[in-house]
Scaffold this motif. Structure first.
Motif, PDB file in Angstrom:
ATOM      1  N   ILE A   1      -0.468  -1.002  -4.988  1.00 17.33           N
ATOM      2  CA  ILE A   1      -1.666  -0.143  -4.338  1.00 17.33           C
ATOM      3  C   ILE A   1      -1.681   1.233  -3.792  1.00 17.33           C
ATOM      4  N   TYR A   2      -2.924   2.007  -4.820  1.00 14.94           N
ATOM      5  CA  TYR A   2      -2.839   3.531  -3.856  1.00 14.94           C
ATOM      6  C   TYR A   2      -3.982   3.865  -4.048  1.00 14.94           C
ATOM      7  N   ALA A   3      -4.406   3.409  -2.466  1.00 14.28           N
ATOM      8  CA  ALA A   3      -5.414   4.117  -2.076  1.00 14.28           C
ATOM      9  C   ALA A   3      -6.404   5.429  -2.733  1.00 14.28           C
ATOM     10  N   GLY A   4      -7.464   5.525  -2.487  1.00 12.73           N
ATOM     11  CA  GLY A   4      -8.120   5.478  -3.421  1.00 12.73           C
ATOM     12  C   GLY A   4      -8.224   5.834  -5.416  1.00 12.73           C
ATOM     13  N   HIS A   5      -7.111   5.416  -5.348  1.00 13.49           N
ATOM     14  CA  HIS A   5      -6.952   5.156  -6.664  1.00 13.49           C
ATOM     15  C   HIS A   5      -6.528   4.380  -7.176  1.00 13.49           C
ATOM     16  N   SER A   6      -7.475   3.314  -8.171  1.00  9.69           N
ATOM     17  CA  SER A   6      -7.252   1.992  -8.202  1.00  9.69           C
ATOM     18  C   SER A   6      -6.784   2.146 -10.005  1.00  9.69           C
ATOM     19  N   GLU A   7      -7.205   2.899  -9.944  1.00  6.77           N
ATOM     20  CA  GLU A   7      -6.538   3.323 -11.928  1.00  6.77           C
ATOM     21  C   GLU A   7      -5.231   3.528 -11.337  1.00  6.77           C
ATOM     22  N   GLN A   8      -4.614   3.725 -10.646  1.00  6.68           N
ATOM     23  CA  GLN A   8      -3.465   3.649 -10.125  1.00  6.68           C
ATOM     24  C   GLN A   8      -2.584   2.446  -9.647  1.00  6.68           C
ATOM     25  N   SER A   9      -3.355   1.606  -9.433  1.00  8.27           N
ATOM     26  CA  SER A   9      -3.057   0.597  -8.699  1.00  8.27           C
ATOM     27  C   SER A   9      -2.763  -0.513  -9.428  1.00  8.27           C
TER      28      SER A   9
ATOM     29  N   GLU B   1     -12.313   2.340   0.566  1.00  4.03           N
ATOM     30  CA  GLU B   1     -11.911   2.042   2.024  1.00  4.03           C
ATOM     31  C   GLU B   1     -10.834   3.561   1.677  1.00  4.03           C
ATOM     32  N   ARG B   2     -10.334   4.120   1.220  1.00  4.59           N
ATOM     33  CA  ARG B   2      -9.206   5.035   1.159  1.00  4.59           C
ATOM     34  C   ARG B   2      -8.474   5.378   2.844  1.00  4.59           C
ATOM     35  N   THR B   3      -8.820   5.487   3.452  1.00  7.80           N
ATOM     36  CA  THR B   3      -8.636   5.590   5.357  1.00  7.80           C
ATOM     37  C   THR B   3      -8.336   4.013   5.627  1.00  7.80           C
ATOM     38  N   THR B   4      -9.526   3.579   5.993  1.00  5.23           N
ATOM     39  CA  THR B   4      -9.711   2.275   6.743  1.00  5.23           C
ATOM     40  C   THR B   4      -8.180   1.452   6.141  1.00  5.23           C
ATOM     41  N   ILE B   5      -7.853   1.825   4.344  1.00  6.39           N
ATOM     42  CA  ILE B   5      -6.484   0.974   4.154  1.00  6.39           C
ATOM     43  C   ILE B   5      -5.422   1.685   5.520  1.00  6.39           C
ATOM     44  N   TYR B   6      -5.328   2.718   5.687  1.00  2.00           N
ATOM     45  CA  TYR B   6      -4.099   3.275   6.150  1.00  2.00           C
ATOM     46  C   TYR B   6      -4.233   2.816   7.574  1.00  2.00           C
ATOM     47  N   GLU B   7      -5.731   3.030   8.352  1.00  2.00           N
ATOM     48  CA  GLU B   7      -5.890   2.903   9.837  1.00  2.00           C
ATOM     49  C   GLU B   7      -5.914   1.386   9.522  1.00  2.00           C
ATOM     50  N   THR B   8      -5.630   0.461   8.543  1.00  2.00           N
ATOM     51  CA  THR B   8      -5.792  -0.906   8.853  1.00  2.00           C
ATOM     52  C   THR B   8      -4.280  -1.269   9.450  1.00  2.00           C
ATOM     53  N   ALA B   9      -3.075  -0.693   8.427  1.00  2.00           N
ATOM     54  CA  ALA B   9      -2.293  -0.758   8.875  1.00  2.00           C
ATOM     55  C   ALA B   9      -1.555  -0.142  10.790  1.00  2.00           C
ATOM     56  N   HIS B  10      -2.241   1.380  10.458  1.00  2.00           N
ATOM     57  CA  HIS B  10      -1.676   2.520  11.686  1.00  2.00           C
ATOM     58  C   HIS B  10      -2.685   0.875  13.506  1.00  2.00           C
ATOM     59  N   PHE B  11      -3.372   0.854  13.222  1.00  2.00           N
ATOM     60  CA  PHE B  11      -4.104  -0.388  13.869  1.00  2.00           C
ATOM     61  C   PHE B  11      -3.446  -1.892  14.100  1.00  2.00           C
ATOM     62  N   ILE B  12      -2.499  -2.265  13.728  1.00  2.00           N
ATOM     63  CA  ILE B  12      -2.232  -3.528  14.222  1.00  2.00           C
ATOM     64  C   ILE B  12      -1.062  -3.086  14.236  1.00  2.00           C
ATOM     65  N   HIS B  13      -0.488  -1.961  13.599  1.00  2.00           N
ATOM     66  CA  HIS B  13       1.063  -1.109  14.104  1.00  2.00           C
ATOM     67  C   HIS B  13       0.979  -1.700  15.494  1.00  2.00           C
TER      68      HIS B  13
ATOM     69  N   PRO C   1       0.696   0.979 -18.256  1.00  2.00           N
ATOM     70  CA  PRO C   1       0.656   1.411 -19.717  1.00  2.00           C
ATOM     71  C   PRO C   1      -0.171   3.312 -19.271  1.00  2.00           C
ATOM     72  N   GLY C   2       0.286   4.104 -20.220  1.00  2.00           N
ATOM     73  CA  GLY C   2      -0.602   5.290 -20.541  1.00  2.00           C
ATOM     74  C   GLY C   2       0.324   6.097 -19.281  1.00  2.00           C
ATOM     75  N   LEU C   3       0.021   5.227 -18.176  1.00  2.00           N
ATOM     76  CA  LEU C   3       0.681   6.654 -16.981  1.00  2.00           C
ATOM     77  C   LEU C   3       1.553   7.201 -17.141  1.00  2.00           C
ATOM     78  N   GLY C   4       2.335   8.612 -16.340  1.00  2.00           N
ATOM     79  CA  GLY C   4       3.931   9.282 -16.629  1.00  2.00           C
ATOM     80  C   GLY C   4       4.472   7.906 -15.904  1.00  2.00           C
ATOM     81  N   ALA C   5       6.171   8.852 -15.752  1.00  2.00           N
ATOM     82  CA  ALA C   5       6.742   7.643 -14.890  1.00  2.00           C
ATOM     83  C   ALA C   5       6.867   8.080 -13.607  1.00  2.00           C
ATOM     84  N   GLY C   6       6.843   6.940 -12.505  1.00  2.79           N
ATOM     85  CA  GLY C   6       6.313   7.304 -10.999  1.00  2.79           C
ATOM     86  C   GLY C   6       4.795   7.368 -10.841  1.00  2.79           C
TER      87      GLY C   6
ATOM     88  N   ILE D   1       1.064  -0.621   0.337  1.00  2.00           N
ATOM     89  CA  ILE D   1      -0.033   0.009   0.162  1.00  2.00           C
ATOM     90  C   ILE D   1       0.643   1.625  -0.664  1.00  2.00           C
ATOM     91  N   GLY D   2       0.251   2.046  -1.260  1.00  3.61           N
ATOM     92  CA  GLY D   2       1.640   3.583  -1.009  1.00  3.61           C
ATOM     93  C   GLY D   2       3.267   3.401  -1.724  1.00  3.61           C
TER      94      GLY D   2
END
Lengths: 193, 375
Positions: free
Chosen positions: B316-324, B362-374, B306-311, B297-298
């Motif tokens: 997985i980019y939370a909130g952006h499935s088209e960039q995942s 679940e953009r927020t949840t994804i990050y919260e899960t890492a925090h929650f587990i951590h 293909p079609g996206l710029g370098a970098g 994640i991130g």
């Protein structure tokens, strides 16, 4: 007396730090020069550079561009559609750089074998490399290697030879070159995306 | 001048004495015994049975009656196989147990057998794994006959394009190399889909394509009751393993990725060099689990969409499935791009939808899960 004691403690601490550093530096498996030389000999003998080093036109005709040693198909060399489109006695075609090949498998581009982490073999392990050559699949588990990569011949090499080749590939200059992904043949299932 | 008989004595000294014969009499049987024990200790590569009925799966194949010693199971996060209906059985030899000291990575006794049956409307193939003497695993696949009376051993190279399963799409029965590509190198043993998380009695109700658990199946609890596990942590019996997640959707998403991608993308496989860890552990520290999530994640993707710029491509980019790139590659069946790279020719649209919803909603949840587990 207290100075002597402090000196002894300082010396002990320094010794431990140096010893740990020394052991860590030795812990990295740096290949021997003999192994790298053997790998260079093999790479040059079996002709890896024929396809993985781009060719350019020189004063005496086509020659390998050694400034791009083993860096694969140049990312800025965008290929037009292949001229071969129908089955027949002419099965394929290849780019003037010898790095793009078209045939029944679609279009393959030779990969960047330099140690660049982003675009080359920088994050590969020796085990990944050997598994690739042995199985004909990227890292032993990924997509199939494509023609004209002669892995069915190379898979007969010994582990020692493949380790030497990998050691040499780790020793060559890093070149950042993002080789395009292969293109499947037209009409193949899943070709749309 | 010596006579001829004296000359021959010099050339062939008399060593065959009675004492020599007595020594030989003892040495020969001893050598024979030593040789026998050496040969017996060598790993045996028995010829694989020619038909499925010879592997011991059925007590009566004409009625498809499974031998009572074979236990049916169903992993809660099954591998997508182009919509095949699958059934699985395991045989543990009597008096032996699974070493479950490492809950994510069990070690099976010699003699263990596993079967997986694939059906597309009718039975098509059954895959077979057996742990033989010496601790090595034998692989075999069996193609069902048209009349369904039995299945026959598939050649080493498999049966590519064996049967049509959708318009223009034909199912491959894998060869031995195909079996090995997935099963070998990923753990202490080669079995996939039979571990503490997959057999947890606390099954994920939102797991895509999971077969319903039926009373004739075994799970973690049943294995323990049958005394088939040794060294299994008791805490995982009193509190069955569950993927820690911030929501039911996230639990299902992480479970799907674990069951479908974690076989290769884990910390022990040679592919760990890629640094992308999708196998969910039931035994790792919260810190290690958080780190594994952060590898996905991130995390920027080496694969460029293909079609996206370098970098601009991420695993997985939370909130952006088209960039995942995870979503992009599991949505593709371009054979040079798709994930998984083998074993499937049809996109798992249900799973793509699940993972996309998780990333988008679940953009927020994804990050919260890492925090929650951590924490």
């Amino acid at each position: 007396m207290r100075h002597v004691g402090r000196l002894a403690v300082a010396l002990s601490v320094s010794f431990v730090i140096l010893a740990v550093g020394f052991s860590l530096s030795n812990g990295q498996d740096k290949p021997s020069k003999k192994l790298v030389n053997r790998g260079e000999y093999l790479v040059k003998s079996v002709g890896c550079g024929d396809c993985h080093t781009p060719w350019k036109m020189g004063p005496k005709g086509p020659e390998q561009d050694m400034s791009r040693l083993l860096s694969g198909h140049p990312q800025d060399m965008v290929m037009p559609a292949s001229p071969i489109s129908a089955p027949g006695p002419w099965m394929g075609s290849f780019a003037s750089s010898f790095t793009a090949w078209s045939g029944p498998w679609g279009v393959s581009f030779t990969r960047n074998l330099t140690p660049d982490k982003e675009t080359g073999l920088g994050d590969w392990t020796e085990q990944n490399f050997i598994a690739t050559i042995r199985t004909g699949k990227r890292m032993g588990k990924g997509r199939d290697l494509l023609p004209p990569m002669p892995w069915p011949a190379f898979k007969n090499m010994t582990d020692e030879d493949l380790k030497a080749i990998f050691a040499y590939l780790r020793s060559i200059p890093t070149i950042k070159n993002n080789v395009p992904e292969p293109i499947p043949p037209a009409g193949q299932a899943g070709n749309a995306k | 001048m010596p006579n001829s008989s004296e000359g021959s004595h010099r050339r062939f000294p008399r060593i065959i004495t009675p004492q020599f014969i007595r020594t030989l009499g003892v040495a020969l049987p001893l050598s024979f015994l030593l040789l026998c024990s050496f040969v017996a200790a060598l790993p045996r590569h028995r010829a694989r049975p020619a038909t499925l009925s010879e592997t011991g799966l059925y007590s009566e194949i004409s009625t498809k009656t499974i031998a009572p010693s074979n236990l049916m199971y169903s992993p809660q996060y099954p591998l997508w196989s182009d919509g095949a209906k699958k059934k699985r059985w395991i045989y543990i030899p009597p008096g032996h147990t699974i070493d479950a000291k490492h809950p994510d990575d069990w070690v099976f006794p010699v003699g263990t057998k596993l079967w997986k049956e694939f059906s597309f409307g009718k039975r098509v193939e059954t895959r077979f794994l057996e742990k033989v003497d010496g601790g090595t695993w034998e692989y075999a696949t069996y193609a069902w006959k048209e009349d369904g009376t039995d299945a026959v051993l598939v050649p080493q190279e498999g049966f590519p394009n064996h049967v049509e399963i959708a318009p223009g799409v034909r199912h491959d029965i894998p060869g031995i190399d195909g079996c090995r590509a997935c099963h070998e190198g990923q753990g202490r043993d080669v079995v996939l889909g039979f571990n503490a998380l997959q057999l947890s009695p606390d099954r994920d109700p939102n797991a895509p394509h999971a077969e319903p658990f039926t009373p004739d199946m075994i799970n973690l609890k049943a294995l323990a009751e049958k005394n088939l596990l040794t060294h299994f942590p008791a805490r995982l019996l009193s509190r069955p393993p569950v993927i820690e997640a911030g929501s039911p959707l996230e639990r299902a998403a992480l479970g799907y990725l674990s069951g479908n991608c974690g076989g290769c993308h884990n910390t022990t496989d040679p592919l760990s060099s890629v640094g992308m860890f999708l196998k969910r552990s039931v035994n790792r520290s919260p810190e290690a689990m958080a780190k594994e999530l952060e590898s996905v994640i991130g995390h920027r993707s080496k694969y460029q969409i293909p079609g996206l710029g370098a970098g601009d491509s991420y695993r997985i980019y939370a909130g952006h499935s088209e960039q995942s790139s995870v979503v992009f590659r599991m949505s593709s069946r371009n054979p040079y791009r798709q994930m998984p790279p083998l074993g499937t020719k049809i996109v798992d649209t249900l799973a793509v939808d699940l993972i996309t919803r998780w990333i988008e909603e679940e953009r927020t949840t994804i990050y919260e899960t890492a925090h929650f587990i951590h924490h």
